[in-house]
Design a protein around this motif. Structure first.
Motif, PDB file in Angstrom:
ATOM      1  N   ILE A   1       0.833  -1.203   0.000  1.00 52.84           N
ATOM      2  CA  ILE A   1       0.000   0.000   0.000  1.00 52.84           C
ATOM      3  C   ILE A   1       0.869   1.254   0.000  1.00 52.84           C
ATOM      4  CG2 ILE A   1      -1.644   1.350   1.369  1.00 52.84           C
ATOM      5  CD1 ILE A   1      -2.906  -1.286   2.265  1.00 52.84           C
ATOM      6  N   LEU A   2       1.940   1.252   0.785  1.00 56.50           N
ATOM      7  CA  LEU A   2       2.801   2.436   0.866  1.00 56.50           C
ATOM      8  C   LEU A   2       3.547   2.689  -0.437  1.00 56.50           C
ATOM      9  CD1 LEU A   2       4.267   2.100   4.483  1.00 56.50           C
ATOM     10  CD2 LEU A   2       2.357   3.506   3.686  1.00 56.50           C
ATOM     11  N   ARG A   3       3.721   1.669  -1.248  1.00 54.95           N
ATOM     12  CA  ARG A   3       4.376   1.849  -2.553  1.00 54.95           C
ATOM     13  C   ARG A   3       3.390   2.357  -3.609  1.00 54.95           C
ATOM     14  NH1 ARG A   3       7.007  -3.183  -1.086  1.00 54.95           N
ATOM     15  NH2 ARG A   3       9.233  -2.813  -0.715  1.00 54.95           N
ATOM     16  N   ARG A   4       2.111   2.380  -3.278  1.00 51.07           N
ATOM     17  CA  ARG A   4       1.074   2.697  -4.260  1.00 51.07           C
ATOM     18  C   ARG A   4       1.201   4.136  -4.735  1.00 51.07           C
ATOM     19  NH1 ARG A   4      -2.199  -0.411  -7.502  1.00 51.07           N
ATOM     20  NH2 ARG A   4      -4.171   0.650  -7.922  1.00 51.07           N
ATOM     21  N   GLU A   5       1.358   4.305  -6.017  1.00 52.63           N
ATOM     22  CA  GLU A   5       1.553   5.626  -6.602  1.00 52.63           C
ATOM     23  C   GLU A   5       0.258   6.428  -6.660  1.00 52.63           C
ATOM     24  OE1 GLU A   5       3.922   8.628  -8.144  1.00 52.63           O
ATOM     25  OE2 GLU A   5       4.591   6.647  -7.448  1.00 52.63           O
ATOM     26  N   THR A   6      -0.886   5.717  -6.715  1.00 56.65           N
ATOM     27  CA  THR A   6      -2.152   6.401  -6.976  1.00 56.65           C
ATOM     28  C   THR A   6      -2.984   6.633  -5.711  1.00 56.65           C
ATOM     29  OG1 THR A   6      -2.991   4.193  -7.598  1.00 56.65           O
ATOM     30  CG2 THR A   6      -2.403   5.700  -9.378  1.00 56.65           C
TER      31      THR A   6
ATOM     32  N   VAL B   1      -1.461  12.219   6.049  1.00 63.04           N
ATOM     33  CA  VAL B   1      -2.456  11.197   6.402  1.00 63.04           C
ATOM     34  C   VAL B   1      -1.812   9.816   6.372  1.00 63.04           C
ATOM     35  CG1 VAL B   1      -4.614  10.110   5.663  1.00 63.04           C
ATOM     36  CG2 VAL B   1      -4.382  12.600   5.584  1.00 63.04           C
ATOM     37  N   VAL B   2      -0.991   9.567   5.373  1.00 66.09           N
ATOM     38  CA  VAL B   2      -0.300   8.280   5.255  1.00 66.09           C
ATOM     39  C   VAL B   2       0.579   8.040   6.480  1.00 66.09           C
ATOM     40  CG1 VAL B   2       1.347   6.930   3.897  1.00 66.09           C
ATOM     41  CG2 VAL B   2      -0.350   8.377   2.739  1.00 66.09           C
ATOM     42  N   PHE B   3       1.329   9.046   6.886  1.00 64.38           N
ATOM     43  CA  PHE B   3       2.245   8.887   8.020  1.00 64.38           C
ATOM     44  C   PHE B   3       1.482   8.604   9.311  1.00 64.38           C
ATOM     45  CE2 PHE B   3       4.864  10.530  11.522  1.00 64.38           C
ATOM     46  CZ  PHE B   3       6.005   9.761  11.340  1.00 64.38           C
ATOM     47  N   ARG B   4       0.392   9.311   9.546  1.00 67.22           N
ATOM     48  CA  ARG B   4      -0.404   9.055  10.758  1.00 67.22           C
ATOM     49  C   ARG B   4      -0.961   7.632  10.765  1.00 67.22           C
ATOM     50  NH1 ARG B   4      -2.330  14.422   9.875  1.00 67.22           N
ATOM     51  NH2 ARG B   4      -4.251  13.618   8.929  1.00 67.22           N
TER      52      ARG B   4
ATOM     53  N   TYR C   1      10.550   3.720   5.443  1.00 70.05           N
ATOM     54  CA  TYR C   1      11.218   4.455   4.362  1.00 70.05           C
ATOM     55  C   TYR C   1      10.427   4.440   3.055  1.00 70.05           C
ATOM     56  CZ  TYR C   1      15.085   4.530   7.601  1.00 70.05           C
ATOM     57  OH  TYR C   1      15.868   4.747   8.721  1.00 70.05           O
ATOM     58  N   LEU C   2       9.173   3.938   3.129  1.00 69.31           N
ATOM     59  CA  LEU C   2       8.276   4.038   1.976  1.00 69.31           C
ATOM     60  C   LEU C   2       7.330   5.224   2.105  1.00 69.31           C
ATOM     61  CD1 LEU C   2       7.366   0.241   1.593  1.00 69.31           C
ATOM     62  CD2 LEU C   2       9.023   1.572   0.258  1.00 69.31           C
ATOM     63  N   VAL C   3       7.329   5.872   3.273  1.00 73.17           N
ATOM     64  CA  VAL C   3       6.527   7.080   3.469  1.00 73.17           C
ATOM     65  C   VAL C   3       7.274   8.264   2.849  1.00 73.17           C
ATOM     66  CG1 VAL C   3       5.374   8.569   5.133  1.00 73.17           C
ATOM     67  CG2 VAL C   3       5.628   6.124   5.617  1.00 73.17           C
ATOM     68  N   ARG C   4       6.572   9.040   2.054  1.00 76.90           N
ATOM     69  CA  ARG C   4       7.227  10.113   1.308  1.00 76.90           C
ATOM     70  C   ARG C   4       7.227  11.406   2.129  1.00 76.90           C
ATOM     71  NH1 ARG C   4       5.395   8.719  -4.939  1.00 76.90           N
ATOM     72  NH2 ARG C   4       5.453   6.445  -4.661  1.00 76.90           N
TER      73      ARG C   4
ATOM     74  N   ARG D   1       3.237  11.485  -4.700  1.00 75.75           N
ATOM     75  CA  ARG D   1       2.382  10.483  -5.340  1.00 75.75           C
ATOM     76  C   ARG D   1       1.535  11.150  -6.430  1.00 75.75           C
ATOM     77  NH1 ARG D   1       2.592   6.023  -1.800  1.00 75.75           N
ATOM     78  NH2 ARG D   1       3.241   6.655   0.309  1.00 75.75           N
ATOM     79  N   ALA D   2       1.314  10.416  -7.490  1.00 74.95           N
ATOM     80  CA  ALA D   2       0.532  10.962  -8.605  1.00 74.95           C
ATOM     81  C   ALA D   2      -0.939  11.112  -8.233  1.00 74.95           C
ATOM     82  CB  ALA D   2       0.670  10.058  -9.826  1.00 74.95           C
ATOM     83  N   GLY D   3      -1.417  10.253  -7.332  1.00 75.73           N
ATOM     84  CA  GLY D   3      -2.831  10.308  -6.981  1.00 75.73           C
ATOM     85  C   GLY D   3      -3.711   9.915  -8.151  1.00 75.73           C
ATOM     86  N   LEU D   4      -4.939  10.368  -8.140  1.00 73.91           N
ATOM     87  CA  LEU D   4      -5.885  10.091  -9.218  1.00 73.91           C
ATOM     88  C   LEU D   4      -6.261  11.383  -9.922  1.00 73.91           C
ATOM     89  CD1 LEU D   4      -8.358   7.599  -7.463  1.00 73.91           C
ATOM     90  CD2 LEU D   4      -6.530   7.029  -9.075  1.00 73.91           C
ATOM     91  N   THR D   5      -6.439  11.292 -11.207  1.00 75.87           N
ATOM     92  CA  THR D   5      -6.889  12.458 -11.981  1.00 75.87           C
ATOM     93  C   THR D   5      -8.404  12.449 -12.050  1.00 75.87           C
ATOM     94  OG1 THR D   5      -4.889  12.368 -13.338  1.00 75.87           O
ATOM     95  CG2 THR D   5      -6.768  13.624 -14.195  1.00 75.87           C
TER      96      THR D   5
END
Length: 534
Positions: A284-289, A296-299, A330-333, A379-383
């Motif tokens: 999940i942490l590697r997920r680009e989208t 939020v990811v870090f929390r 180290y996968l948290v940006r 992360r690119a997220g979603l368009t």
């Protein structure tokens, strides 16, 4: 050549004498303890009608019934269902829907005739001691349950059971231990094998999927996956992602990713996220989208670390949280957070070393940036996609006004999507600020709403207004979106509205809403765009 009359007469007399003396023969047999099987065949036929009736309670396949099982399982008062006996109809307390047909001996002279179809007769044998030739001890020690079964039925329903009972390496054991399958799930699988009926519940469906996969019952496994897909939402998406990977269900995995990507904040902040394994966390942490902020990811990662410490019996200290996270940290940006987010959150978490915290601050501020072990790219997220329902827009004096009234429209889609917000027209008289309340409903129930503001620049462009979180919208169901605006009255409006719009791979259908009190409809008005993820 026919027998002489006197010979035939003699045979008839012997036969009549036997039946006249039969009652005395029976009495002597009972006293002497002889087995009926050693008497003449004609006696065996007669004794069938002399056997005592058995208390046989039979269950038709069309009725969900429950009885205590053969190992004395407790009777639940939660539900009561009708069951049918051979001679009468009775109602008894029941256990779960999967624990049926237990402790019954079927009345051998009539039960087949009262259930004319093979399916009904087979269903009577489910979880029934009658003619059972194998027993399973299902569940972990101390919580196991003894389940009667019939080898032929199981072998017909599963290639694994077929090999187990009739293959070259067939086992002759009368009791088989299955410690890794939950009893409730095993009974659901057996009920399907006996009756083609599938009864799935949210708290047992994963265990049932495991059983169906283990014993290669593909139709049941598919039903479990379909059940999971229909019940999939942000709060259980991460757990189901973990399970779908374990069970190698690519379609379910893809559906989980759709929910996690679009509703990332809800998914990561759910209790289910804290229950996943380390490998799923890393994926999940590697997920680009992932469509959320890195803060939020870090929390969420810190919450997972606390839960993992608890699972391992460790105190949730900063050192232990870092230890259980390992390389996942180290996968948290971290460098993609704003300086304020990092300073107020990660920098004060005590999970980072002083050196890491110092280097990240320098990375934000110094011209000569230090090398970091954390990913630097955001992360690119979603368009977001936009479905525009009008072919043109216009404005005329006093033609269309925002007056604090409701503009509303109904829509339906042919694929699951996530509604993120609305595109609205702004002022036709120059730059203006609006207060707006947007709302999404289904059958009158509010699914999402937001009260916010936006500024229009006086052009005919649309201006996006977002819900707090994207909302999952199911296919082939009408939803209602509404907007109530306060601000500059004169506004642009849409014309030549379309009842059906193809947007990418999604087809939208529109119809008028009874909630609309400001004139908006399918042909013209406001709410020109739906903003969504698909």
């Amino acid at each position: 050549m026919p027998e002489p009359p006197d010979c035939l007469y003699g045979r008839i007399m012997k036969f009549l004498t036997f039946f006249l003396l039969l009652p005395e023969t029976l009495k002597r047999t009972r006293k002497s303890g002889k087995q009926p099987g050693k008497l003449p065949v004609c006696y065996e036929i007669v004794t069938l009608s002399l056997k005592k009736k058995m208390a046989a309670e039979l269950y038709p396949a069309s009725i969900n019934t429950n009885l205590p099982n053969s190992n004395g399982a407790a009777v639940s008062a939660a539900r009561k269902k009708s069951i049918i006996q051979v001679t009468q109809t009775v109602t008894v307390p029941t256990t779960t829907a999967t624990q049926q047909n237990i402790n019954n001996n079927i009345e051998t002279t009539s039960w087949q005739s009262t259930h004319p179809t093979l399916r009904e007769r087979n269903a009577l044998m489910f979880n029934n001691e009658h003619m059972a030739d194998v027993h399973f001890i299902v569940g972990s020690p101390g919580e196991s349950q003894k389940v009667p079964a019939h080898k032929y039925v199981l072998a017909v329903g599963s290639s694994v059971f077929g090999a187990m009972f009739y293959g070259d390496l067939a086992e002759g054991e009368s009791e088989i231990h299955i410690p890794d399958v939950e009893p409730a799930a095993f009974l659901i699988m057996l009920k399907y094998m006996y009756s083609d009926e599938i009864e799935l519940e949210a708290d047992t469906v994963l265990a049932t999927l495991y059983a169906a996969k283990k014993y290669i019952v593909p139709a049941l496994a598919k039903a479990c996956v379909t059940f999971l897909e229909t019940s999939l939402e942000a709060k259980n998406a991460c757990v189901l992602l973990s399970q779908s990977r374990l069970f190698e269900e690519p379609e379910l995995t893809q559906r989980c990713w759709e929910v996690i990507d679009a509703q990332a904040e809800l998914a990561l902040c759910s209790e289910g996220f804290c229950e996943i394994d380390l490998q799923t966390l890393e994926i999940i942490l590697r997920r680009e989208t992932l469509n959320t902020r890195e803060a939020v990811v870090f929390r969420a990662v810190l919450e997972w670390a606390v839960a993992e410490c608890r699972r391992q019996g460790l105190a949730a200290t900063s050192r232990n949280k870092r230890a259980v996270l390992g390389k996942a940290l180290y996968l948290v940006r971290l460098p993609t957070m704003t300086l304020e987010e990092f300073a107020d959150g990660a920098a004060q978490s005590d999970v980072l070393t002083l050196e890491e915290t110092h280097d990240i601050f320098l990375w934000y501020t110094a011209a000569n940036k230090p090398k970091l072990e954390f990913p630097l790219a955001q992360r690119a997220g979603l368009t977001p996609q936009r479905c525009h329902r009008f072919q043109s827009s216009a404005y005329r004096s006093n033609q269309w006004r925002y007056r604090g009234r409701c503009d509303s429209i109904q829509f339906a889609v042919d694929k699951r999507i996530f509604i993120a917000g609305l595109g609205l027209y702004g002022s036709s008289g120059g730059k203006a600020e609006y207060s707006v309340k947007i709302e999404l409903k289904r059958q009158g129930a509010t699914l999402a709403q937001n009260l916010t503001k936006f500024v229009s620049d006086g052009s005919s462009s649309t201006f996006s207004v977002w819900f707090e979180h994207p909302v999952q919208v199911e296919q082939d169901t009408f939803y209602t979106v509404s907007a109530v605006l306060d601000g500059n009255e004169l506004s642009y409006f849409g014309q030549e509205g379309m009842t059906e719009v193809q947007c990418g791979k999604v087809t939208f259908q529109y119809q008028c809403s009874s909630d609309s009190t400001n004139g908006t409809g399918v042909q013209g008005g406001q709410i020109p765009e739906l903003v969504f993820y698909a």
